[in-house]
Design a protein around this motif. Structure first.
Motif, short mmCIF file in Angstrom:
data_model
loop_
_atom_site.label_atom_id
_atom_site.label_comp_id
_atom_site.label_asym_id
_atom_site.label_seq_id
_atom_site.Cartn_x
_atom_site.Cartn_y
_atom_site.Cartn_z
N GLN A 26 -15.87 77.98 59.99
CA GLN A 26 -16.78 78.39 58.93
C GLN A 26 -18.21 78.33 59.46
OE1 GLN A 26 -15.74 79.48 55.79
NE2 GLN A 26 -13.69 79.28 56.64
N TRP A 66 -19.01 80.41 43.64
CA TRP A 66 -18.57 80.22 45.03
C TRP A 66 -17.83 78.90 45.18
CZ3 TRP A 66 -18.57 76.95 49.08
CH2 TRP A 66 -18.25 77.48 50.35
N GLU A 67 -18.38 77.84 44.61
CA GLU A 67 -17.76 76.52 44.72
C GLU A 67 -16.39 76.49 44.03
OE1 GLU A 67 -18.69 73.97 46.45
OE2 GLU A 67 -20.70 74.59 47.05
N ASN A 85 -13.90 78.01 46.32
CA ASN A 85 -13.69 77.42 47.64
C ASN A 85 -13.63 75.90 47.68
OD1 ASN A 85 -14.13 79.88 49.63
ND2 ASN A 85 -15.73 80.04 48.07
N ASN A 86 -13.89 75.24 46.55
CA ASN A 86 -14.01 73.78 46.55
C ASN A 86 -13.23 73.19 45.37
OD1 ASN A 86 -14.78 71.12 46.70
ND2 ASN A 86 -16.95 71.49 46.28
N GLY A 120 -20.81 74.24 49.75
CA GLY A 120 -21.38 75.50 50.23
C GLY A 120 -22.76 75.34 50.81
N HIS A 125 -23.29 78.09 53.62
CA HIS A 125 -22.21 78.96 54.09
C HIS A 125 -22.74 80.38 54.19
CE1 HIS A 125 -18.48 81.32 53.96
NE2 HIS A 125 -17.89 80.24 54.45
#
Length: 290
Positions: A24, A61-62, A65-66, A101, A115
């Motif tokens: 990443q 986004w989080e 991806n999180n 991120g 990111h």
């Protein structure tokens, strides 16, 4: 976590650091912000991150991806954003929401990193033209990395293949009776190949597939070997050929080859010549780009 790789791109006279780990890329938005204000990049980032549309973007986004992202804290920031009195720093965002991120780093490569997805969104807010130049240089970097990786992989594999015939000739001349079938001959070659695998990697090809099924889908353990391991494999192939000619049993050869592998790995690790070999792909890539 994989080893962190540091790169740098130059966009419109601004040097931008990029850190890569676990495949990443995290781009320094502190460096990006210098395009707008070289003296106070942190203020630029704070003005961007306090915006309602920014917080909504970061939240989405989080969530994608999180898995440990704190939604309650995120909702509080989202509800408070947009007012003149609302302030927010990257550190507060990270601490309160457990965001991944955006990262805050200290030391030589200190600053705020994001990111690549988020960093490019930030660059777009700074300037649409600037973002296009960032994308161009970032793509150039990724293409050069891909090319370098391809060259390194080819060099490693071709080095091992170059002397493989010495090994197979010794097997054919000293281990394979003439009356064996083609299938039986294949078993002997595979058995001797696994002898080298065990000596160097500590496991057979079958054991590698069982232990690393994901990697096995894309190749065998030799495909994942380092340059040091490929050089040692060349030496083991040559040594095994000599040991076969001397009439040593397989169990005796394995013990000798394992000892050689361990000793050679200790010798080659950190060797300056090996580091120069590793740099061949980078130099070749730079020459191609120039």
């Amino acid at each position: 976590m994989s080893k962190e790789i540091k790169n740098k791109i130059d966009v419109s006279g601004v040097e931008i650091d990029i850190l890569t780990h676990d495949n990443q890329d995290y781009i320094s938005i502190t460096d990006l912000a210098k395009y707008k204000n070289a003296e106070a990049p942190a203020d630029v980032i704070k003005n961007w991150i306090r915006r309602k549309d920014t917080i909504e973007f970061l939240g989405v986004w989080e969530q994608l991806n999180n898995s440990t992202f704190k939604l309650v804290e995120f909702d509080q920031f989202k509800n408070n954003s947009g007012t003149n009195s609302f302030t927010l720093s990257p550190q507060q965002w990270i601490k309160k929401t457990n965001a991944i991120g955006i990262q805050s780093k200290s030391g030589r490569y200190g600053g705020t990193y994001a990111h690549s997805d988020i960093a490019l969104e930030f660059a777009s807010w700074l300037s649409a033209e600037f973002k296009l130049y960032v994308i161009k240089e970032y793509q150039r970097l990724k293409q050069s990395e891909s090319y370098a990786t391809k060259i390194e992989w080819n060099v490693k594999r071709e080095l091992a293949k170059a002397t493989y015939s010495l090994h197979t000739d010794a097997i054919k001349d000293f281990l394979i009776p003439k009356e064996l079938s083609k299938k039986q001959v294949g078993f002997i070659y595979a058995d001797e190949a696994d002898l080298l695998n065990v000596a160097l990697f500590g496991m057979t090809a079958k054991e590698f597939k069982e232990q690393y099924p994901e990697k096995a889908r894309h190749g065998n353990q030799r495909d994942y070997a380092t340059i040091e391991q490929n050089i040692i494999m060349i030496n083991l192939q040559n040594s095994n050929a000599l040991l076969i000619e001397q009439g040593l049993k397989q169990s005796e050869r394995l013990k000798t080859l394992r000892h050689l592998a361990v000793k050679q790995l200790e010798t080659l690790t950190g060797n300056k010549a090996i580091q120069r070999i590793k740099g061949i792909s980078d130099k070749q890539d730079k020459t191609t780009l120039d």
